[in-house]
Design a protein around this motif. Sequence first.
Motif: not given
Length: 75
Positions: A26-38, A42-46
Motif C-alpha cells: 500500500t501507499v501507506r506502507d511505502i510512506v511509513e517505510e520511507a519515514l522510518e528510513q529517514w 538522522l539518528e545515524d548522522e547524529e
Amino acid sequence: MKVTLDLQDEALYRAIKVEAARLGRTVRDIVEEALEQWLEKLEDEEDIAAAEAAHAEYEREGGIDAEEFFRTLAA
C-alpha cells in the motif's frame, strides 16, 4: 494513527502508487517505510557527529590508546 498528506506533486503520488501496486504493497506502507528510513538516517548522522566530537575531544585532551590505558590499570 491517521495522517493526511497533501502532496503538491501529483506525478510523485502516481509514481508511488504505481510502485506500491507493483510490489503488492500500500501507499501507506511505502510512506511509513520511507519515514522510518529517514529517521534512521538522522539518528545515524547524529551518532557519527557525536563519535567525531568524542574523537576530537580525545585528541585535544591527549588521550591514550585503550591497550595502553588497560595496561596501566593492570599494573
